[in-house]
Design an enzyme around this catalytic site. Structure first.
Site, short mmCIF file in Angstrom:
data_model
loop_
_atom_site.label_atom_id
_atom_site.label_comp_id
_atom_site.label_asym_id
_atom_site.label_seq_id
_atom_site.Cartn_x
_atom_site.Cartn_y
_atom_site.Cartn_z
N GLY A 1 -17.09 11.81 38.04
CA GLY A 1 -16.37 11.30 39.09
C GLY A 1 -15.62 10.18 37.78
O GLY A 1 -14.20 9.48 38.05
N ASP A 2 -16.91 9.99 36.85
CA ASP A 2 -16.03 8.61 36.06
C ASP A 2 -15.00 8.84 34.98
O ASP A 2 -13.77 8.17 35.40
CB ASP A 2 -17.53 8.33 35.08
N PRO A 3 -15.22 10.16 34.62
CA PRO A 3 -13.57 10.35 33.60
C PRO A 3 -12.28 10.87 34.55
O PRO A 3 -11.25 10.88 33.86
CB PRO A 3 -14.34 11.68 32.59
#
Lengths: 393, 413
Positions: free
Chosen positions: B173-175
């Site tokens: 989910g971060d990038p």
């Protein structure tokens, strides 16, 4: 006013990646014209279908990926169809496509051709391998992209081998990257009055985002080939509970609230688990504690208790859990959209909130629903020309 | 040629991965990004570089940090002190974008919520990247990378056939949130051109990633069915799997979507008669007999390297891809030809290869102009040139601990 008011996009998109990009353009206010061949986007032939049996208007995949668009049936494989595509592109700000480059050229289409018709045009091409390089003519799809992008090798367990993530994750990454890149190019075209070709390679987007993988290997020469399945470590992982699965992700600062949330204050004074390094060194011991703790827990109870205590524990949400989610419902993220054939369904969105009226979900078009309107009003075609452009090769 | 975001200044209050990855992309495409850390609250990724804390300026040598923060300037500023808050508002007054990914209540507690910043600069675009959003009953819950994908519904759909739900191999989910940040900022910049006003943008990470499984939500709401994980298989296509290749833990993915590709596959593996075998003549037949088909294909792939299998299949028109490892990605001839890896030199960390800007905008390309900032490296630039402070004022900031040249070393143990 929506952020993309006044922007017109032509989508020559098939299946998932370019259609997802087109969906985002439409959601934020662009007029998106989707060109479909006479048989329709292949996503229409994919289920799951509303009533379980194939119907090109009730595919959940198509319905979701094509919200808010117009559908125009044109067969670009014929001369008349190709001319209609170029005529439409001359009236658009952005074209989004995901053909293999050699297939696009085989249709008599290219950035040069489209630029000739419209110098301000932004062409966004989304493919696995990009427009150039030794693999540019290779064929691909979600599975192949997931493999060559490096995400498959690190997913799964050592014993069971690499595995892809659920659904079409490589394709979605392509669609989102295409939208971000396309938005930069659109801003630039509106500033400079000149368009450009935007080459989005899904492999190139995926390879650098493997957490610390590339940085550690490139800088330190360190690399671990171990696939860790559901446990990056004992304190970052998934554990089965009484009615589902719990996920924990404990950074050093969370250890104290985490122990409190799981009712194990005794762990705080256990020297095996004193620091993150200790917890890593005694990972097997801690994992055993976690399995034993989780086994008889109920997922919603733990989630509420952990949330109140600011401990990073969540539960694995199924689609039923999403529909029931107090958070998503409170925020209006689950939007009920009607469709003349498929009926009502829940659609997630927006991906991000930009003003109260920034996003509108809309519904997916019927196959060819806007053919006449668009080809007549925008491309200036006669009734006979419209029929010719849409005729199958 | 002016880069897409040339002339756009970004105040970057984000830490760890999602936010910094996104602001780095803004920097890659021309924005001037000023990363703000505090002497006592600096980016965790500086601590995750595997560099012993005994070494000089170890906190500037974390590759994990340096990859995600290149093309940024570095400022040290304690926002918890009134003087630090005031300087941040002054910086916002001469900037275009503010990005933050603190817990939902932090910016308000600092007196740096949207209304406060808007007063300083009504044209500023203020982007928050919380896990759950700034509203709703779960807004204050903590959610990191692996939590986000669970909340988005992705994990429930992932895993081996018949197996448990499975996490992704990284904080996926971060990038994805970072990638979305670029579009969100570009949308707001376009709107600002039309209205001459900034606005508040909220990018909740679980909602952004939820878009990546949206067809399953539509499906469930129409049919009431929960679909189990399918592993590497596909609901309709076969063959669709990854197969063992020669060598340890080596694999090649093969996925045929029509009869033409399958016929080509049969030719490559030396069994052209299979294309006319009743078990395999249509996608539906192949799907019904995919276990038998997989065994036939794996007998061929297991005898050659994954790249060799990929090239032989691709040259015949069969979609195939080697399952690449991290070292293989960095050596891959295709990515090399496309300029994926570029050398960069950093004053403390030396010279090594980092990823190029990901999207090729042929007329206005991205670039790597600056290595990641050392802690507080550009204090002088920001204090003197952007904010017009004099030497005495700057000395006072150091004396009061509003800024410092080195991070407090005991954080993130």
């Amino acid at each position: 006013m929506q952020p993309l008011a006044g922007v017109r996009v032509l989508e020559l998109g098939t299946f998932v990646s370019a259609p997802f990009c087109g969906k985002l353009f439409a959601g934020y206010g662009a007029e998106v014209i989707k060109v479909e061949p006479p048989e329709g986007d292949i996503a229409r032939a994919h289920g799951p279908f509303r009533a379980g049996k194939p119907d090109r208007e009730t595919s959940a995949l198509f319905l979701y990926l094509n919200t808010g668009k117009k559908s125009v049936v044109v067969d670009p494989r014929t001369a008349a169809g190709r001319e209609a595509v170029v005529a439409l592109a001359s009236r658009c700000d952005v074209v989004v496509e995901n053909f293999r480059p050699s297939d696009f050229r085989a249709l008599g289409l290219s950035y040069e051709v489209l630029r000739g018709a419209n110098p301000r045009l932004t062409l966004v091409s989304i493919t696995t391998f990009g427009q150039s390089g030794p693999y540019a003519s290779y064929r691909s799809n979600n599975l192949v992209a997931f493999a060559v992008g490096g995400q498959m090798f690190i997913t799964g367990t050592a014993d069971d081998g690499p595995v892809k993530n659920g659904g079409y994750q490589a394709d979605y990454q392509g669609g989102l990257n295409g939208f971000s890149a396309g938005m930069l190019a659109l801003l630039t075209a509106e500033r400079d009055g000149i368009g450009q070709h935007v080459d989005v390679s899904v492999q190139q987007c995926m390879a650098p985002v493997l957490e610390s993988g590339i940085p550690y290997y490139s800088y330190l020469g360190r690399w671990s080939p171990i696939r860790r399945g559901n446990h990056m470590s004992s304190f970052i992982g998934i554990y089965p509970c009484a009615d589902g699965y719990l996920g924990v992700h404990v950074m050093p600062r969370n250890w104290r609230p985490f122990a409190a949330a799981i009712g194990r204050g005794d762990l705080l004074s256990d020297p095996r688990f004193a620091t993150q390094a200790d917890r890593t060194a005694h990972s097997d011991d801690l994992m055993a504690e976690m399995y034993a703790w989780a086994a008889d827990q109920r997922k919603r109870d733990v989630y509420a208790r952990a949330g109140a205590g600011r401990a990073p524990i969540t539960f694995v949400h199924t689609m039923a859990d999403l529909v029931d989610s107090p958070q998503l419902n409170a925020r209006g993220y689950l939007q009920r959209v009607d469709h003349p054939v498929a009926g009502e369904a829940l659609y997630p969105g927006p991906p991000w909130w930009i003003g109260p009226a920034g996003w509108a979900t809309g519904r997916a078009p019927l196959l060819g629903e806007h053919t006449e309107e668009v080809l007549r009003d925008l491309a200036g075609l006669s009734a006979g020309e419209i029929a010719q452009a849409g005729a199958a090769r | 040629m002016r880069a897409p975001l040339e002339g756009v200044r970004v105040v970057d209050l984000t830490m760890v991965w999602a936010g910094p990855f996104g602001t780095r992309l803004l920097g890659d495409y021309g924005a001037e990004v000023i990363k703000v850390e505090a002497p006592g609250q600096w980016d965790l990724l500086r601590a995750l570089g595997l560099i012993p804390r005994e070494e000089p300026r170890w906190y500037n040598r974390s590759a994990y940090f340096n990859h995600n923060n290149r093309n940024k300037y570095g400022l040290a500023l304690n926002l918890g002190q009134p003087a630090g808050r005031d300087l941040l508002l002054r910086l916002c007054a001469v900037s275009d974008i503010l990005v933050e990914n603190y817990r939902a209540d932090v910016m308000d507690n600092l007196g740096l919520g949207y209304e406060a910043v808007r007063t300083a600069n009504p044209r500023l675009i203020y982007v928050s990247m919380p896990g759950h959003g700034k509203t709703g009953p779960e807004k204050d819950f903590v959610a990191y990378g692996s939590n986000v994908e669970q909340l988005a519904g992705l994990v429930s759909l992932s895993g081996y056939e018949g197996g448990e739900p499975l996490k992704t191999g990284f904080s996926y989910g971060d990038p994805m949130a970072g990638t979305a940040l670029v579009a969100a900022v570009a949308l707001a910049l376009r709107q600002r051109r039309l209205t001459d006003e900034g606005q508040y943008v909220e990018l909740a990470q679980r909602e952004n990633l939820g878009m990546f499984v949206g067809e399953h939500l539509v499906d469930f709401s129409m049919t009431g069915e929960l679909r189990p994980p399918l592993g590497n298989r596909h609901p309709h296509f076969a063959p669709h799997n990854r197969y063992r290749a020669a060598g340890e833990d080596a694999w090649v993915a093969v996925a045929c979507e029509d009869e033409e590709q399958f016929r080509a596959l049969c030719g490559v593996i030396g069994q052209p008669e299979l294309a006319d075998d009743g078990r395999f003549t249509t996608n539906a037949a192949r799907k019904a007999n995919e276990v038998a088909l997989d065994a036939i294909i794996e007998a061929w792939t297991a005898a050659r390297g994954h790249y060799e299998a990929m090239h032989l299949l691709q040259r015949a028109g069969v979609p195939a891809g080697a399952v690449l490892t991290i070292p293989e990605l960095m050596a891959d001839p295709h990515l090399r030809t496309r300029g994926q890896w570029v050398r960069q030199t950093h004053a403390d960390a030396g010279t090594w290869e980092v990823e190029a800007p990901p999207w090729l905008l042929e007329r206005t390309p991205g670039s790597v102009r600056l290595p990641a900032p050392g802690f507080a490296e550009h204090n002088d630039y920001v204090f003197r040139e952007l904010l017009g402070l004099g030497a005495e004022e700057i000395d006072a900031l150091y004396a009061a601990g509003v800024t410092a040249d080195e991070p407090q070393p005991d954080l993130h143990r």
